[in-house]
Design an enzyme around this catalytic site. Structure first.
Site, PDB file in Angstrom:
ATOM      1  N   ASP A  18       0.660  -1.290  -0.037  1.00  0.00           N
ATOM      2  CA  ASP A  18      -0.009   0.088   0.081  1.00  0.00           C
ATOM      3  C   ASP A  18       0.872   1.234   0.027  1.00  0.00           C
ATOM      4  O   ASP A  18       0.532   2.340   0.456  1.00  0.00           O
ATOM      5  CB  ASP A  18      -1.012  -0.135   1.195  1.00  0.00           C
ATOM      6  CG  ASP A  18      -1.865  -1.097   1.144  1.00  0.00           C
ATOM      7  OD1 ASP A  18      -2.271  -1.709   0.107  1.00  0.00           O
ATOM      8  OD2 ASP A  18      -2.240  -1.677   2.321  1.00  0.00           O
ATOM      9  N   LYS A  21       1.669   2.289  -5.066  1.00  0.00           N
ATOM     10  CA  LYS A  21       2.528   1.604  -6.230  1.00  0.00           C
ATOM     11  C   LYS A  21       1.391   1.984  -7.437  1.00  0.00           C
ATOM     12  O   LYS A  21       1.853   2.266  -8.582  1.00  0.00           O
ATOM     13  CB  LYS A  21       2.491   0.131  -6.143  1.00  0.00           C
ATOM     14  CG  LYS A  21       3.533  -0.040  -5.101  1.00  0.00           C
ATOM     15  CD  LYS A  21       3.601  -1.818  -5.032  1.00  0.00           C
ATOM     16  CE  LYS A  21       2.476  -2.433  -4.542  1.00  0.00           C
ATOM     17  NZ  LYS A  21       2.040  -2.085  -3.057  1.00  0.00           N
ATOM     18  N   GLY A  45      -4.624  -4.257  -3.821  1.00  0.00           N
ATOM     19  CA  GLY A  45      -5.530  -3.219  -4.080  1.00  0.00           C
ATOM     20  C   GLY A  45      -4.796  -2.011  -4.566  1.00  0.00           C
ATOM     21  O   GLY A  45      -4.005  -1.260  -3.671  1.00  0.00           O
ATOM     22  N   HIS A  46      -4.934  -1.683  -5.899  1.00  0.00           N
ATOM     23  CA  HIS A  46      -4.045  -0.366  -6.277  1.00  0.00           C
ATOM     24  C   HIS A  46      -5.112   0.661  -6.592  1.00  0.00           C
ATOM     25  O   HIS A  46      -5.727   0.440  -7.637  1.00  0.00           O
ATOM     26  CB  HIS A  46      -3.168  -1.172  -7.362  1.00  0.00           C
ATOM     27  CG  HIS A  46      -2.145  -2.010  -6.972  1.00  0.00           C
ATOM     28  ND1 HIS A  46      -1.215  -2.483  -7.875  1.00  0.00           N
ATOM     29  CD2 HIS A  46      -1.951  -2.356  -5.862  1.00  0.00           C
ATOM     30  CE1 HIS A  46      -0.628  -3.475  -7.310  1.00  0.00           C
ATOM     31  NE2 HIS A  46      -0.805  -3.449  -6.064  1.00  0.00           N
ATOM     32  N   GLN A 230       1.823  -5.917  -3.219  1.00  0.00           N
ATOM     33  CA  GLN A 230       2.429  -6.248  -1.865  1.00  0.00           C
ATOM     34  C   GLN A 230       3.757  -5.558  -1.635  1.00  0.00           C
ATOM     35  O   GLN A 230       3.894  -4.294  -2.241  1.00  0.00           O
ATOM     36  CB  GLN A 230       2.725  -7.580  -1.444  1.00  0.00           C
ATOM     37  CG  GLN A 230       1.053  -8.346  -1.460  1.00  0.00           C
ATOM     38  CD  GLN A 230       0.384  -8.896  -2.679  1.00  0.00           C
ATOM     39  OE1 GLN A 230       1.311  -9.306  -3.526  1.00  0.00           O
ATOM     40  NE2 GLN A 230      -0.862  -8.465  -3.014  1.00  0.00           N
TER      41      GLN A 230
HETATM   42  P1  GDP Z   1      -0.943   0.268  -3.322  1.00  0.00           P
HETATM   43  O1  GDP Z   1      -1.449  -1.027  -2.915  1.00  0.00           O
HETATM   44  O2  GDP Z   1       0.489   0.442  -3.353  1.00  0.00           O
HETATM   45  O3  GDP Z   1      -1.224   0.644  -4.839  1.00  0.00           O
HETATM   46  O4  GDP Z   1      -1.479   1.553  -2.669  1.00  0.00           O
HETATM   47  P2  GDP Z   1      -3.102   1.862  -2.341  1.00  0.00           P
HETATM   48  O5  GDP Z   1      -3.652   2.182  -3.446  1.00  0.00           O
HETATM   49  O6  GDP Z   1      -3.620   0.567  -1.590  1.00  0.00           O
HETATM   50  O7  GDP Z   1      -2.847   2.647  -0.957  1.00  0.00           O
HETATM   51  C1  GDP Z   1      -2.145   3.995  -1.424  1.00  0.00           C
HETATM   52  C2  GDP Z   1      -3.369   5.287  -1.044  1.00  0.00           C
HETATM   53  O8  GDP Z   1      -2.666   6.282  -0.814  1.00  0.00           O
HETATM   54  C3  GDP Z   1      -4.469   5.351  -2.121  1.00  0.00           C
HETATM   55  O9  GDP Z   1      -5.539   5.472  -1.465  1.00  0.00           O
HETATM   56  C4  GDP Z   1      -3.940   6.635  -2.879  1.00  0.00           C
HETATM   57  O10 GDP Z   1      -4.894   7.223  -3.610  1.00  0.00           O
HETATM   58  C5  GDP Z   1      -3.032   7.399  -2.046  1.00  0.00           C
HETATM   59  N1  GDP Z   1      -1.921   8.108  -2.332  1.00  0.00           N
HETATM   60  C6  GDP Z   1      -0.995   7.633  -3.155  1.00  0.00           C
HETATM   61  N2  GDP Z   1      -0.165   8.504  -3.476  1.00  0.00           N
HETATM   62  C7  GDP Z   1      -0.416   9.691  -2.736  1.00  0.00           C
HETATM   63  C8  GDP Z   1       0.102  10.982  -2.374  1.00  0.00           C
HETATM   64  O11 GDP Z   1       1.175  11.283  -2.592  1.00  0.00           O
HETATM   65  N3  GDP Z   1      -0.555  11.742  -1.269  1.00  0.00           N
HETATM   66  C9  GDP Z   1      -1.852  11.194  -0.779  1.00  0.00           C
HETATM   67  N4  GDP Z   1      -2.406  12.197   0.055  1.00  0.00           N
HETATM   68  N5  GDP Z   1      -2.376  10.028  -1.115  1.00  0.00           N
HETATM   69  C10 GDP Z   1      -1.531   9.274  -1.962  1.00  0.00           C
HETATM   70  P1  IMO Z   2      -1.002  -4.131  -2.293  1.00  0.00           P
HETATM   71  O1  IMO Z   2      -0.624  -4.743  -3.673  1.00  0.00           O
HETATM   72  C1  IMO Z   2      -0.847  -4.394   2.120  1.00  0.00           C
HETATM   73  C2  IMO Z   2      -1.053  -8.595   3.674  1.00  0.00           C
HETATM   74  C3  IMO Z   2      -2.328  -9.024   4.358  1.00  0.00           C
HETATM   75  C4  IMO Z   2      -1.625 -10.016   5.414  1.00  0.00           C
HETATM   76  C5  IMO Z   2      -0.572 -10.647   4.679  1.00  0.00           C
HETATM   77  C6  IMO Z   2      -0.862 -12.002   3.858  1.00  0.00           C
HETATM   78  O2  IMO Z   2      -2.146  -3.269  -2.221  1.00  0.00           O
HETATM   79  O3  IMO Z   2       0.218  -3.345  -1.625  1.00  0.00           O
HETATM   80  P2  IMO Z   2      -2.722 -12.669   1.928  1.00  0.00           P
HETATM   81  O4  IMO Z   2      -4.024 -12.487   1.672  1.00  0.00           O
HETATM   82  O5  IMO Z   2      -1.626 -12.144   0.698  1.00  0.00           O
HETATM   83  O6  IMO Z   2      -2.317 -14.037   2.102  1.00  0.00           O
HETATM   84  O7  IMO Z   2      -2.241 -11.868   3.178  1.00  0.00           O
HETATM   85  O8  IMO Z   2      -0.198  -9.648   3.568  1.00  0.00           O
HETATM   86  N1  IMO Z   2      -1.313  -8.264   2.462  1.00  0.00           N
HETATM   87  C7  IMO Z   2      -1.256  -6.714   2.114  1.00  0.00           C
HETATM   88  N2  IMO Z   2      -1.006  -5.531   2.637  1.00  0.00           N
HETATM   89  N3  IMO Z   2      -0.918  -4.310   0.780  1.00  0.00           N
HETATM   90  C8  IMO Z   2      -1.455  -5.525  -0.079  1.00  0.00           C
HETATM   91  O9  IMO Z   2      -1.172  -5.285  -1.284  1.00  0.00           O
HETATM   92  C9  IMO Z   2      -1.299  -6.742   0.515  1.00  0.00           C
HETATM   93  N4  IMO Z   2      -1.483  -7.963   0.169  1.00  0.00           N
HETATM   94  C10 IMO Z   2      -1.431  -8.885   1.064  1.00  0.00           C
HETATM   95  O10 IMO Z   2      -2.806  -7.773   4.953  1.00  0.00           O
HETATM   96  O11 IMO Z   2      -1.041  -9.279   6.262  1.00  0.00           O
HETATM   97 MG    MG Z   3      -2.895  -1.541  -1.718  1.00  0.00          MG
END
Ligand code: GDP
Ligand code: IMO
Ligand code: MG
Length: 436
Positions: A18, A21, A45-46, A230
């Protein structure tokens, strides 16, 4: 400048996932030929935000939101065809064309409904020692892969009767295991197998021989952006085992999960938040608890994109970040969510750990040792002004620049990008690093 120079790149989460990416892949995706997912599944979840509209991708590569880009789900993935169908429908309803642009390796594994069920059963049996998985069936699907019992995307190309028979066999086997090990209710083999046959028909045109499909990348005629899911601290081998996922989100996964040779990787970019979060269980030395953690969670909107769970929040962990930069051979890092710290008078960074009467400045491989580590902090003054409109290094206040220069120096890797908001344009590109 508008992004970084053209070329292949691997995007890797430098922390526990998270890191943002999805946003970075979207920002760098323009003009590339392929965006490749190489591991994981719908546990990812991107999030991408465009003009205030939010799109969360789980299986479909984030680059597909850019025109002309083709997406690829590599052999290293576990693909839930039900989840993929729903995601494609949702995207196409929102005007993103997916069919004809998304290709899936015949060697990617199928994630079946029984994998989800087993994931739930395993987690509830672990009780207090649960991993806190996303419940998407990831671990059990990789178990079937490793024990050579899995179905693969290529099996969807079998004649209908053969596919149906194989699916029924697998579901009945899973039902036996579910009953014997967890006293769980059986799944309906006939219904699931029939649904799979229907899904197979709709996915057939997307299923490809990966070696052939990626020939252009291998020959250097097409460019590729590898979209890691991840984070490196969740890596099955190198992460905080057993509180990890079941795949290789690190650099090795980009090779095994696509079948491309190392020379195709190009730059290796680690994405790190300006602080740190973790969702699920396991050690997190720089975690902020109670009100302090709640405050950062609110500022950063730290709620899971896949499960909606509250993310655990804390300060940037340098030994952990240095470890992931080193073992992935990162050539650059991108710091995201710097704007989240705008209102804080003081920002801390864990520079080492107090443990067993001494101070450790490296990330320990042993989970039990990490669990005993208490952070040693260095504090930085905050900048106390909004960064959202900054588009160049020179726009950043001195305090923000000092913080970034410190991270760059300590990670021994140039900071090549700084994200200051959720939108694609809310970026500062610094290909030469941030230190002058
Ligand atoms: P990922 O799994 O690495 O793609 O990240 P996620 O989407 O799960 O979580 C990142 C969250 O931070 C999302 O809600 C993005 O919209 C938000 N986000 C990403 N970059 C920035 C940033 O520079 N500033 C802020 N405020 N939010 C950001
Ligand atoms: P993105 O791509 C954050 C975590 C779960 C748990 C562990 C194992 O959005 O960054 P799993 O379901 O993979 O067997 O869970 O890994 N986890 C993540 N945490 N971002 C993710 O993906 C994750 N995918 C799995 O919360 O701790
Ligand atoms: Mg994510």
């Amino acid at each position: 400048m508008d992004g970084l120079a053209a070329g292949n790149r691997v995007i890797i989460g430098g922390q526990w996932g998270d890191e943002g990416k999805g946003k970075i892949v979207d920002a760098l995706g323009r003009g590339v030929d392929w965006v490749l997912r190489y591991q994981g599944g719908a546990n990812a979840g991107h999030t991408i935000v465009r003009g205030g509209e939010k799109i969360v991708l789980h299986l479909v590569p984030s680059g597909l939101l850019s025109e002309g880009v083709r997406g690829y789900l590599g052999n290293g993935m576990v693909v839930d065809p039900w989840a993929l169908r729903d995601e494609i429908i949702e995207l196409e309803e929102r005007g993103v064309k997916v069919r004809g642009r998304l290709f899936i390796s015949a060697a990617a594994h199928l994630l079946m409904p029984y994998h989800r069920r087993i994931d739930e059963c395993l987690e509830s049996r672990r009780k207090r020692r649960s991993i806190g998985t996303t419940g998407r069936g990831i671990g059990p699907a990789y178990v079937d892969k490793a024990t050579r019992q899995g179905l693969r995307m290529g099996d969807l190309l079998l004649p209908k009767e053969n596919l149906e028979r194989r699916a029924i066999e697998k579901i009945l086997e899973a039902n036996e295991a579910l009953a014997a090990l967890y006293e769980a209710e059986p799944l309906s083999a006939a219904n699931i197998a029939q649904e799979l046959v229907v899904l197979a028909r709709s996915f057939a045109p997307m299923i490809v021989d990966g070696h052939e499909a990626l020939a252009g990348v291998r020959l250097g005629r097409e460019t590729a952006l590898f979209e890691g899911a991840q984070g490196a601290l969740l890596d099955l081998d190198h992460g905080t085992y057993p509180f990890v996922t079941s795949s290789s989100p690190s650099i090795g996964g980009a090779l095994t999960g696509t079948g491309l040779p190392p020379r195709c990787l190009g730059e290796i970019l680690g994405v790190y938040k300006a602080y740190c979060t973790r969702v699920g269980n396991g050690p997190f030395p720089s975690e902020l608890l109670a009100e302090e953690g709640d405050a950062l969670r609110q500022l950063g909107g730290e709620f899971g994109a896949t499960t909606g769970r509250a993310r655990r929040c804390g300060w940037f962990d340098l030994p952990a970040g240095r470890f992931t930069a080193e073992f992935n051979g990162m050539t650059g890092v991108i710091i995201t969510k710097l704007d989240v710290l705008d209102t804080l008078p003081e920002i801390k960074v864990a520079t080492g750990y107090a443990v067993d009467g001494g101070v450790l400045d490296r990330f320990p491989a042993q989970g039990d040792l990490l669990a005993r580590c208490k952070p040693v902090y260095r504090a930085f003054p905050g900048w106390l002004q909004p960064l959202g409109a900054c588009r160049a290094l020179a726009d950043l206040p001195a305090a923000a620049r000092s913080y970034l220069e410190f991270l760059e120096r300590e990670l021994a890797t140039p900071v090549v990008g700084i994200s200051v908001g959720r939108e694609r344009e809310e970026m500062i590109w610094t290909p030469g690093g941030v230190s002058v």
